[in-house]
Structures are given as structure tokens and as C-alpha cells.
Scaffold this motif. Structure first.
Motif, mmCIF file in Angstrom:
data_model
loop_
_atom_site.group_PDB
_atom_site.id
_atom_site.type_symbol
_atom_site.label_atom_id
_atom_site.label_comp_id
_atom_site.label_asym_id
_atom_site.label_seq_id
_atom_site.Cartn_x
_atom_site.Cartn_y
_atom_site.Cartn_z
ATOM 1 N N ALA A 164 -13.030 38.519 -30.474
ATOM 2 C CA ALA A 164 -13.775 37.594 -31.335
ATOM 3 C C ALA A 164 -12.959 36.311 -31.453
ATOM 4 O O ALA A 164 -11.737 36.347 -31.585
ATOM 5 C CB ALA A 164 -14.005 38.196 -32.719
ATOM 6 N N LEU A 165 -13.628 35.187 -31.374
ATOM 7 C CA LEU A 165 -13.001 33.878 -31.512
ATOM 8 C C LEU A 165 -13.759 33.084 -32.558
ATOM 9 O O LEU A 165 -14.927 33.384 -32.852
ATOM 10 C CB LEU A 165 -13.021 33.129 -30.176
ATOM 11 C CG LEU A 165 -12.235 33.769 -29.029
ATOM 12 C CD1 LEU A 165 -12.664 33.177 -27.695
ATOM 13 C CD2 LEU A 165 -10.741 33.593 -29.238
ATOM 14 N N GLY A 166 -13.126 32.075 -33.108
ATOM 15 C CA GLY A 166 -13.831 31.249 -34.085
ATOM 16 C C GLY A 166 -13.001 30.058 -34.497
ATOM 17 O O GLY A 166 -11.813 29.962 -34.193
ATOM 18 N N PHE A 167 -13.645 29.140 -35.198
ATOM 19 C CA PHE A 167 -12.956 27.933 -35.652
ATOM 20 C C PHE A 167 -13.676 27.361 -36.866
ATOM 21 O O PHE A 167 -14.883 27.525 -37.043
ATOM 22 C CB PHE A 167 -12.890 26.891 -34.533
ATOM 23 C CG PHE A 167 -14.223 26.521 -33.955
ATOM 24 C CD1 PHE A 167 -14.960 25.454 -34.452
ATOM 25 C CD2 PHE A 167 -14.760 27.256 -32.906
ATOM 26 C CE1 PHE A 167 -16.193 25.125 -33.924
ATOM 27 C CE2 PHE A 167 -16.001 26.937 -32.372
ATOM 28 C CZ PHE A 167 -16.716 25.861 -32.881
ATOM 29 N N ASP A 168 -12.904 26.689 -37.694
ATOM 30 C CA ASP A 168 -13.426 26.017 -38.885
ATOM 31 C C ASP A 168 -13.218 24.525 -38.687
ATOM 32 O O ASP A 168 -12.093 24.026 -38.707
ATOM 33 C CB ASP A 168 -12.687 26.509 -40.126
ATOM 34 C CG ASP A 168 -13.315 25.992 -41.425
ATOM 35 O OD1 ASP A 168 -14.311 25.260 -41.352
ATOM 36 O OD2 ASP A 168 -12.787 26.319 -42.505
ATOM 37 N N ASN A 169 -14.307 23.822 -38.475
ATOM 38 C CA ASN A 169 -14.264 22.401 -38.122
ATOM 39 C C ASN A 169 -15.295 21.653 -38.948
ATOM 40 O O ASN A 169 -16.482 21.928 -38.860
ATOM 41 C CB ASN A 169 -14.568 22.237 -36.626
ATOM 42 C CG ASN A 169 -14.609 20.791 -36.190
ATOM 43 O OD1 ASN A 169 -14.052 19.914 -36.849
ATOM 44 N ND2 ASN A 169 -15.265 20.537 -35.066
ATOM 45 N N LYS A 170 -14.852 20.704 -39.745
ATOM 46 C CA LYS A 170 -15.757 19.961 -40.624
ATOM 47 C C LYS A 170 -16.178 18.608 -40.056
ATOM 48 O O LYS A 170 -16.781 17.798 -40.736
ATOM 49 C CB LYS A 170 -15.082 19.734 -41.986
ATOM 50 C CG LYS A 170 -14.771 21.018 -42.746
ATOM 51 C CD LYS A 170 -16.043 21.777 -43.098
ATOM 52 C CE LYS A 170 -15.786 22.916 -44.066
ATOM 53 N NZ LYS A 170 -14.924 23.969 -43.507
ATOM 54 N N SER A 171 -15.860 18.337 -38.815
ATOM 55 C CA SER A 171 -16.103 17.015 -38.233
ATOM 56 C C SER A 171 -17.587 16.715 -38.068
ATOM 57 O O SER A 171 -18.403 17.608 -37.796
ATOM 58 C CB SER A 171 -15.433 16.927 -36.862
ATOM 59 O OG SER A 171 -15.694 15.685 -36.252
ATOM 60 N N GLN A 172 -17.927 15.444 -38.203
ATOM 61 C CA GLN A 172 -19.276 15.003 -37.855
ATOM 62 C C GLN A 172 -19.460 15.106 -36.350
ATOM 63 O O GLN A 172 -18.490 15.103 -35.587
ATOM 64 C CB GLN A 172 -19.495 13.557 -38.304
ATOM 65 C CG GLN A 172 -19.444 13.352 -39.804
ATOM 66 C CD GLN A 172 -19.827 11.929 -40.182
ATOM 67 O OE1 GLN A 172 -20.870 11.420 -39.772
ATOM 68 N NE2 GLN A 172 -18.972 11.293 -40.962
ATOM 69 N N LEU A 173 -20.714 15.177 -35.923
ATOM 70 C CA LEU A 173 -21.018 15.340 -34.507
ATOM 71 C C LEU A 173 -21.379 14.013 -33.856
ATOM 72 O O LEU A 173 -22.011 13.152 -34.473
ATOM 73 C CB LEU A 173 -22.163 16.331 -34.314
ATOM 74 C CG LEU A 173 -21.940 17.750 -34.851
ATOM 75 C CD1 LEU A 173 -23.152 18.612 -34.548
ATOM 76 C CD2 LEU A 173 -20.682 18.365 -34.264
ATOM 77 N N SER A 174 -20.995 13.869 -32.600
ATOM 78 C CA SER A 174 -21.392 12.709 -31.808
ATOM 79 C C SER A 174 -22.836 12.887 -31.334
ATOM 80 O O SER A 174 -23.375 14.006 -31.378
ATOM 81 C CB SER A 174 -20.473 12.553 -30.603
ATOM 82 O OG SER A 174 -20.716 13.607 -29.676
ATOM 83 N N PRO A 175 -23.491 11.829 -30.846
ATOM 84 C CA PRO A 175 -24.865 11.978 -30.330
ATOM 85 C C PRO A 175 -24.960 13.016 -29.219
ATOM 86 O O PRO A 175 -25.889 13.832 -29.191
ATOM 87 C CB PRO A 175 -25.199 10.574 -29.824
ATOM 88 C CG PRO A 175 -24.349 9.666 -30.625
ATOM 89 C CD PRO A 175 -23.074 10.421 -30.876
ATOM 90 N N GLY A 176 -23.990 12.994 -28.286
ATOM 91 C CA GLY A 176 -24.035 13.939 -27.174
ATOM 92 C C GLY A 176 -23.910 15.380 -27.628
ATOM 93 O O GLY A 176 -24.615 16.259 -27.139
ATOM 94 N N THR A 177 -23.000 15.631 -28.574
ATOM 95 C CA THR A 177 -22.820 16.992 -29.082
ATOM 96 C C THR A 177 -24.069 17.470 -29.807
ATOM 97 O O THR A 177 -24.486 18.626 -29.661
ATOM 98 C CB THR A 177 -21.605 17.054 -30.027
ATOM 99 O OG1 THR A 177 -20.453 16.577 -29.345
ATOM 100 C CG2 THR A 177 -21.357 18.473 -30.491
ATOM 101 N N MET A 178 -24.686 16.577 -30.583
ATOM 102 C CA MET A 178 -25.900 16.953 -31.303
ATOM 103 C C MET A 178 -27.042 17.247 -30.332
ATOM 104 O O MET A 178 -27.817 18.195 -30.530
ATOM 105 C CB MET A 178 -26.296 15.848 -32.274
ATOM 106 C CG MET A 178 -27.555 16.172 -33.073
ATOM 107 S SD MET A 178 -27.415 17.716 -34.032
ATOM 108 C CE MET A 178 -26.390 17.164 -35.395
#
Length: 374
Positions: A164-178
Motif C-alpha cells: 500500500a502506498l499513499g501521500f498527503d498533499n494539499k497543493s492546488q492542481l495545475s490545469p493539466g493535472t485537473m
């Protein structure tokens, strides 16, 4: 194909490398940091009005070409030693570029996190090996940190059969990522079960996880490691988690009912258009101040368990650093060709060499059966 030399003309002995999609949010960051490091990429894309001004600003050469014509792409990469693809969704862009790279003897990197793209590029392993071409997708936040944790945990528990893998990331998303996320909704969630990638409902499993910053409720997501961690470790059962509030998990599961509607092409086009208009990605201050907590866990048949923890800079900062590290690696590469994950190409401790990243901490843990599948 439109081409302009607005920077120093390289000698024939100097390896040439190209960033396609340099006008995007992450592509721009990579191009600007490359110049700071003394590198001279050729900037490329299909939008002359955005690529040309950026190239002039940075004193670089540029090429304008579309990926729709395979012959044009082949021609554009004929004299290129390495290409970095930053234009997504990669399900639409990677096929033509990978094909051209194999045809022209050009190494390939990208910053995708799309499971289907990883598996499609992996299928080109033998062709790339025969052409002595390296194919290494996912050299950004997708998937260097989690891939290195997966490889480290496999080394710590060689007979592990669950990861199992995971991450806690609060960053806003770029247009490409969205846009990629919007496309992913129609595909559902993915896990790997007994070696096979399996489509499951959105929000399929939830469990409580301490990512390194306190215990939180978390839920499965279709992250790239469902593909890549298997290539790196051969562990047959893989899941990836992010923390979400109970209310957010409930909303995610409600999307199950709307998947047929969200899969329609007109709806997809509309949502991606809105992403282009409304998503701007994190500001420079946000990128410099935020960090990500990354976690992993392996288990074997005997119930032995190992967990690993890591902190990294903001995902976009890490993507820039990871991509340029991979670029430097391949510009001086003398090894064999084929498909590689980041940990296979550069080593499982690669993540620790990136600025602002902690060392991977591995501990023995106790497996708790608090996972729920709904």
C-alpha cells in the motif's frame, strides 16, 4: 514544422534534448529551472503564440509541431537525443512521441501519472531495448517518491505480497493535472489484485493511515503506482491511498452514479475547458512553503510488515527537480535500452538526492485489519 533558433546553436557533439508542452504550467517550470542549471533544452509544442515568447524570454530554440501526424513527429525528433513530454493528458499525447522516440533512437521521459499510459509504454519494452532507447515515464511527483518507497520496502521485506502506498498533499492542481483527473473519473478506481490491474468503484476501500503527520481517514485512488510499483517490485497486490474527510469520501462515492454521464465526450470537453479557465496551479510561494507526506506499507504471508515514511517538497517543485535529474542522467547514459521505472533507472534512493526531501525511514509495524471495501 516551424523551427526557430533564438539561443546558442549547439555543436553536433552536444546532446540535444527537447521539452514538448513547454508552455504548460509544469513545462514552463522545468524549462526555467533547466536554464538556471545551465541546460539548453529546445522548447516545443503546437502553440506558436505561447512557445515562441517563452523561448525568446529564456534565450532558447523552439519547434512548433502537432502530434497528430506521426511523420511530422518523427521528423521533429530525428536529431534529438532526449525528449521530455509535459503535454497531457498523456493518453492523447504519449503514443506518437514514444513511437517517434523508438524510430529515431531518442530517449523518452514524461511526467504522467496515468496507469493506462504506464502499461502502454511498458508494452514497448522489447522494441525500445532493440532500439537502445530508454523509456522512463513518470519522472515527477508521479511517481518518483512512491516508486522509491516501493522499491525500498521490497528490499526490506523481499517476500512481501501486499503493498500500500499513499501521500498527503494539499497543493492546488495545475490545469493539466485537473484535466487528467477529469479523464480519470470515467475510468473508475484501479487496484492491482493477484498481479492483475482491476477496475473497482470510486472510493473502493478506506482505512485509517498515519502518513507521517497524524492518523487520518484515507481512500483508494487510481494512482500510477498500481502499474509502476509492480514493474519495480513484482508485488502482486497494490493499492494507493490519499486522506479525505468522511464527507469528501461520501461525495467521491456518489460520483459512481454519474460515471456514465461524465464519460460522454461533450461533458469531458466541457469539464476540461473549465479546468483550463479556472485552474492555475499553486503560486511560487505555495510551491516553496508546502510539503508532502509520503507513506508505504508491505506485508508478507506470515504477517510481517514494514512501513516507510518520507517528506518531499510541493509536488510541482519535486516534479521539476526529478525531471531535470532524469535529464542529466540520460544525457550521460551509456546503459541498455528498454522500459524503466525511476527507481530502476536511477536507483531506489534517488528521491533522497532531490532538494528539500528527507531520507526514507523504514520501520517495523503492526498490520491492522481496518480496511473497508464499499
Amino acid at each position: 514544422m516551424l523551427e526557430s533558433q533564438s539561443g546558442t546553436i549547439k555543436t553536433q557533439q552536444t546532446p540535444k534534448w527537447l521539452i514538448y508542452g513547454a508552455n504548460g504550467y509544469t513545462g514552463r517550470l522545468i524549462a526555467k529551472d533547466a536554464v538556471k542549471q545551465g541546460l539548453e533544452p529546445i522548447l516545443a509544442g503546437r502553440n506558436d503564440q505561447e512557445i515562441a515568447p517563452l523561448a525568446i524570454e529564456l534565450g532558447l530554440s523552439y519547434r512548433i509541431f502537432d502530434l497528430a501526424d506521426q511523420d511530422i513527429v518523427n521528423q521533429a525528433l530525428a536529431d534529438i537525443n532526449l525528449v521530455v513530454l509535459c503535454a497531457g493528458p498523456f493518453s492523447s499525447t504519449s503514443k506518437a512521441v514514444v513511437s517517434a522516440c523508438i524510430n529515431q533512437g531518442t530517449h523518452y521521459l514524461d511526467i504522467t501519472g496515468e496507469i493506462d499510459v504506464f502499461t502502454a509504454i511498458f508494452a514497448q519494452h522489447q522494441a525500445a531495448k532493440a532500439a537502445n532507447v530508454v523509456l522512463c515515464p513518470g519522472v515527477g511527483f508521479d511517481v518518483i517518491p512512491t516508486d522509491c518507497i516501493a522499491a525500498t520496502l521490497k528490499n526490506a521485506l523481499p517476500d512481501a505480497n501486499y503493498l500500500a502506498l499513499g501521500f498527503d498533499n494539499k497543493s492546488q492542481l495545475s490545469p493539466g493535472t485537473m484535466k487528467t483527473a477529469i479523464e480519470g473519473v470515467k475510468l473508475g478506481c484501479k487496484i492491482r489484485e493477484n498481479g492483475i490491474i482491476k477496475t473497482v468503484p470510486l472510493g473502493y476501500r478506506q482505512r485509517k493511515i498515519d502518513f507521517g503527520n497524524g492518523l487520518k481517514q484515507a481512500v483508494t485512488i487510481p494512482w500510477g503506482d498500481v502499474a509502476t510499483a509492480y514493474f519495480s517490485t513484482h508485488i502482486p497486490n497494490i493499492e494507493v491511498y490519499i486522506p479525505l474527510s468522511p464527507a469528501s469520501i461520501h461525495r467521491l462515492r456518489r460520483l459512481r452514479w454519474y460515471r456514465p454521464l461524465l464519460s460522454l465526450s461533450p461533458i469531458q470537453r466541457f469539464l476540461k475547458y473549465q479546468a483550463s479557465r479556472k485552474c492555475r496551479g499553486p503560486s511560487e510561494q505555495e510551491r516553496l512553503q508546502s510539503k508532502v507526506y509520503v507513506w508505504g506499507e508491505v506485508k508478507n504471508d506470515q504477517g510481517d510488515i514494514k512501513q516507510a515514511y518520507l517528506t518531499t517538497p510541493n509536488g510541482y517543485q519535486l516534479t521539476v527537480a526529478g525531471t531535470l535529474l532524469a535529464v542529466q542522467h540520460l544525457l550521460h547514459y551509456r546503459g541498455e535500452g528498454g522500459y524503466f521505472t525511476p527507481s530502476q533507472l536511477m536507483g531506489r534512493n534517488t528521491i533522497e538526492s532531490l532538494p528539500g526531501t528527507s531520507r526514507i525511514k523504514v520501520i517495523s509495524g503492526t498490520f491492522k485489519t481496518n480496511t473497508q471495501a464499499l
